[in-house]
Write an enzyme that holds these catalytic residues in place. Structure first.
Site: not given
Length: 329
Positions: A201, A242-244
């Site tokens: 990540q 969450g990511h992005n």
């Protein structure tokens, strides 16, 4: 102890005084618990019935109130009692915790960090290499800010907050205790030889201006690129982003709600408590997701959805009414 007359409070609120009280007001309090020197508020007509037994000497009320204050009691009528009460709370707010020195000797500040004017750093905090702190930043004890982060002017980080490497926080933000900005996104893929393989990540998190992150909430860094929260977003306690994911301006997420990876929220989206949003979905501007809902498809702008799985609110209410009738048969 701070005290104010009813007139002094109204000078700030610019409302209409109905009735009168000779009491000096010593504190705000909820209707049921207020004493005879305290002020309360009635933000909804359904709470009018509680006034009769309240000992409060005054209340901030909406203009459509249908009751009278009574003897030696007063109302301040305003357009929005909730907003007016926030001004009263500011009047009585106790001072923030004190700093004996601007930078505590037990804090670690890397030599390459840039510290703005008026910034304060509490004991046990860690400020890593190439970090930039703006002016009037307040960092309470035991905060961690890792390499190459930037923190904007007037931002406050409460104890235990963590900002991981290369993340950027805007001006006038608040990070509550134990919030985490920039933890790894949840990225794994199965491999026959190695089991679950961790996907690096390598992105970061960008928070706009005026963003507030509640206690024990987490905003994950992007797998690549950035997880972004727009200006004015307000995130409750125990929330997962969450990511992005990309949030527009002035979004609200209530406690225990969560976004999976790569979710996009438009401007002014409201996510109710314990709602969950599937990955790679888009929630349009001004949409509302009801508490406890599970969203598995895109939601158009201005739409309200409820249920698990979430559907149009009117459809959900019809379904629930049918189930209720069936249960009676």
């Amino acid at each position: 102890m701070k005290t104010y007359s009813i007139q002094q409070i109204n000078d700030i609120l610019q409302g209409e005084i109905v009735g009168n009280t000779t009491e000096n007001i010593t504190a705000p309090e909820q209707l049921e618990a207020a004493g005879n020197t305290e002020i309360s508020f009635i933000g909804n007509k359904k709470y009018e019935k509680l006034w009769e037994n309240s000992k409060a000497c005054a209340a901030i009320v909406n203009e459509d109130i249908a009751i009278e204050p009574g003897e030696n009691k007063a109302f301040i009528k305003v357009k929005n009692a909730d907003l007016a009460m926030s001004q009263v709370l500011e009047l009585f707010a106790p001072p923030a915790p004190l700093f004996a020195v601007d930078i505590h000797p037990a804090a670690f500040v890397d030599a390459t960090a840039i510290i703005g004017n008026g910034t304060r750093i509490g004991a046990g905090s860690y400020i890593g290499p190439d970090v930039q702190l703006g002016d009037n930043v307040t960092i309470y004890p035991n905060v961690t800010i890792l390499d190459e982060c930037t923190i904007g002017n007037n931002t406050i980080l409460w104890p235990g907050a963590v900002v991981r490497e290369r993340c950027h926080i805007g001006n006038d933000c608040i990070l509550h205790p134990n919030s985490t900005i920039g933890a790894d996104g949840f990225g794994f893929r199965p491999d026959p030889q190695r089991g679950l393989v961790k996907i690096p990540q390598i992105g970061n998190v960008i928070l706009g201006n005026g963003v507030e992150i509640g206690a024990n909430s987490s905003v994950d860094r992007g797998k690549f690129s950035s997880t972004v929260l727009g200006d004015g977003c307000k995130i409750d306690n125990l929330v997962q982003i969450g990511h992005n994911s990309k949030l527009g301006k002035f979004c609200i997420m209530a406690g225990h709600s969560g976004l999976a990876g790569s979710v996009t929220l438009g401007n002014g989206v409201i996510i109710g408590g314990s709602a969950s949003i599937k990955d790679h979905l888009t929630i349009g501007d001004g949409a509302i997701v009801g508490a406890g809902s599970g969203v598995a498809s895109d939601v158009p702008a201005q739409k309200t959805v409820l249920g698990y799985p979430a559907v149009d609110a009117r459809e959900a209410l019809k379904q629930w009414a049918i189930l209720k009738r069936m249960a009676k048969n």
